[in-house]
Design an enzyme around this catalytic site. Sequence first.
Site, PDB file in Angstrom:
ATOM      1  N   CYS A 180      51.127  45.431  48.693  1.00 44.40           N
ATOM      2  CA  CYS A 180      51.253  45.726  50.126  1.00 44.40           C
ATOM      3  C   CYS A 180      52.733  46.011  50.462  1.00 44.40           C
ATOM      4  O   CYS A 180      53.298  46.970  49.956  1.00 44.40           O
ATOM      5  CB  CYS A 180      50.675  44.578  50.936  1.00 44.40           C
ATOM      6  SG  CYS A 180      50.651  44.825  52.711  1.00 44.40           S
ATOM      7  N   ASP A 227      41.421  52.264  52.346  1.00 42.74           N
ATOM      8  CA  ASP A 227      42.719  51.977  52.966  1.00 42.74           C
ATOM      9  C   ASP A 227      43.303  53.254  53.571  1.00 42.74           C
ATOM     10  O   ASP A 227      44.236  53.858  53.037  1.00 42.74           O
ATOM     11  CB  ASP A 227      43.657  51.398  51.915  1.00 42.74           C
ATOM     12  CG  ASP A 227      44.939  50.827  52.488  1.00 42.74           C
ATOM     13  OD1 ASP A 227      45.110  50.865  53.721  1.00 42.74           O
ATOM     14  OD2 ASP A 227      45.769  50.353  51.698  1.00 42.74           O
ATOM     15  N   HIS A 258      42.195  47.550  51.481  1.00 43.92           N
ATOM     16  CA  HIS A 258      43.571  47.108  51.293  1.00 43.92           C
ATOM     17  C   HIS A 258      43.556  45.606  50.972  1.00 43.92           C
ATOM     18  O   HIS A 258      42.794  44.842  51.560  1.00 43.92           O
ATOM     19  CB  HIS A 258      44.356  47.364  52.579  1.00 43.92           C
ATOM     20  CG  HIS A 258      45.807  47.037  52.498  1.00 43.92           C
ATOM     21  ND1 HIS A 258      46.752  47.949  52.071  1.00 43.92           N
ATOM     22  CD2 HIS A 258      46.483  45.910  52.793  1.00 43.92           C
ATOM     23  CE1 HIS A 258      47.945  47.396  52.115  1.00 43.92           C
ATOM     24  NE2 HIS A 258      47.812  46.136  52.544  1.00 43.92           N
TER      25      HIS A 258
END
Length: 291
Positions: A180, A227, A258
């Site tokens: 991330c 995502d 995600h």
Amino acid sequence: MTGKIHQDIIRLYDQYTHTPLERREFLRRLAGLAGGTAAAYALLPLLENNYARAQTVTEDDERLSAGPVEFPGAGAVMLSGYMARPLGIRTLPGVLVIHENRGLNPYIRDVTRRLALGGYVALAPDMLSPEGGTPEDPDQAREMIGALDTEVTVAHLEAAVRFLEDLEDTTGDVGIVGFCWGGGMVNRLATRLPGLDAAVMFYGRNPDLERVPEIQAPLLLHYAGLDERINAGIPDYEAALQEANVDYTLHLYEGVNHAFHNDTNEARYDEQAAALAWERTMAFFDEHLKG
């Protein structure tokens, strides 16, 4: 588990965790999607991380030496972090683990131990340590990370890589992996560290595309099929990588969200995709750091 939660709810949670959306407003919108306040609060344990699940490799695993560490960052700043390595082997390659926008938490420490069991000296720096360290409140951690100076943060991460390279316990071969926010930092570092040996990115933002020709390390890029926020940048990034003849491998895991690798998040974790991505990650590091 993601099939049991409407994708609009997953998108809302992603917005909450990556934009300045206040918790009160998040809960209000969640209640609207879930059908009421009680239903919204029932969903929270599935949407939020449960760090009791971060025990793929236990903290007291007798095969490892693992615990807190301090090391120099950029300038005169000292950073803190978490380091793990297998016992009984003198020198090993190093891997830097860069956390999400929730800071250095039990999930990231668990990932660090997994890497150590794979035969690496693994270091996870707490990028909030100059601000007093990762707080218990993940929302506070998100706000603190959002306020970090990007260039200073990258300089600290560059120093962390050099620390691993120079450590007596490592061979000098070092790779990086990030998730991330940390995945975005992996992309940035790859453009800044010509001596980097390998880089693995999980669902992170693109680097400055003008700097892509400076990437010399081989890249392994993991993306989640659902995502939309991050995946919007894939075409431009791939075009820049191809034009610069960068050695890269890209995997798009269809039907997952995600943070699919984060096994402490029941709503977004996908066991099959996470296992495959991790298998590919370890094979990639073995090839480029041990081969």
